[in-house]
Design a protein around this motif. Structure first.
Motif, PDB file in Angstrom:
ATOM      1  N   SER A  19       0.834  -1.200   0.000  1.00 25.77           N
ATOM      2  CA  SER A  19       0.000   0.000   0.000  1.00 25.77           C
ATOM      3  C   SER A  19       0.870   1.252   0.000  1.00 25.77           C
ATOM      4  N   ASN A  20       1.898   1.255   0.842  1.00 21.53           N
ATOM      5  CA  ASN A  20       2.800   2.407   0.903  1.00 21.53           C
ATOM      6  C   ASN A  20       3.525   2.623  -0.421  1.00 21.53           C
ATOM      7  N   TRP A  21       3.945   1.542  -1.064  1.00 22.23           N
ATOM      8  CA  TRP A  21       4.637   1.648  -2.343  1.00 22.23           C
ATOM      9  C   TRP A  21       3.725   2.293  -3.380  1.00 22.23           C
ATOM     10  N   HIS A  22       2.483   1.817  -3.460  1.00 28.17           N
ATOM     11  CA  HIS A  22       1.532   2.381  -4.433  1.00 28.17           C
ATOM     12  C   HIS A  22       1.173   3.825  -4.083  1.00 28.17           C
ATOM     13  N   SER A  23       1.122   4.148  -2.802  1.00 26.59           N
ATOM     14  CA  SER A  23       0.855   5.526  -2.390  1.00 26.59           C
ATOM     15  C   SER A  23       1.978   6.452  -2.858  1.00 26.59           C
ATOM     16  N   GLU A  24       3.205   5.993  -2.765  1.00 31.83           N
ATOM     17  CA  GLU A  24       4.341   6.789  -3.246  1.00 31.83           C
ATOM     18  C   GLU A  24       4.261   6.990  -4.752  1.00 31.83           C
ATOM     19  N   ARG A  25       3.889   5.935  -5.494  1.00 31.04           N
ATOM     20  CA  ARG A  25       3.737   6.066  -6.947  1.00 31.04           C
ATOM     21  C   ARG A  25       2.627   7.076  -7.263  1.00 31.04           C
ATOM     22  N   ALA A  26       1.533   7.031  -6.504  1.00 32.45           N
ATOM     23  CA  ALA A  26       0.433   7.970  -6.730  1.00 32.45           C
ATOM     24  C   ALA A  26       0.908   9.404  -6.527  1.00 32.45           C
ATOM     25  N   LEU A  27       1.673   9.628  -5.479  1.00 31.83           N
ATOM     26  CA  LEU A  27       2.184  10.964  -5.206  1.00 31.83           C
ATOM     27  C   LEU A  27       3.140  11.416  -6.308  1.00 31.83           C
ATOM     28  N   ASP A  28       4.021  10.529  -6.746  1.00 33.88           N
ATOM     29  CA  ASP A  28       4.952  10.866  -7.829  1.00 33.88           C
ATOM     30  C   ASP A  28       4.199  11.233  -9.106  1.00 33.88           C
TER      31      ASP A  28
END
Length: 65
Positions: free
Chosen positions: A34-43
């Motif tokens: 979840s954290n990994w995908h959240s970082e991708r979303a922010l990027d």
């Protein structure tokens, strides 16, 4: 100009998709994913903002966002 707007819209869609995926993993309790995908979303959202800002600045319609 139209190409810049298209690229910004594409990045917004990628951000939305990553955000949905992060939420799905979060609901399953898979926090690292979840954290990994959240970082991708922010990027993706940051990149979309920059593309949209540049497109608007080039068009002369918006001075700042």
């Amino acid at each position: 100009m139209h190409e810049s707007h298209r690229q910004a819209a594409e990045q917004h869609e990628l951000a939305a998709r990553a955000h949905r995926t992060a939420a799905e993993h979060n609901e399953k309790g898979d926090n690292p994913t979840s954290n990994w995908h959240s970082e991708r979303a922010l990027d993706n959202a940051d990149h979309a903002y920059k593309l949209a800002r540049d497109a608007h600045n080039k068009s002369g319609r918006v001075e700042s966002l």
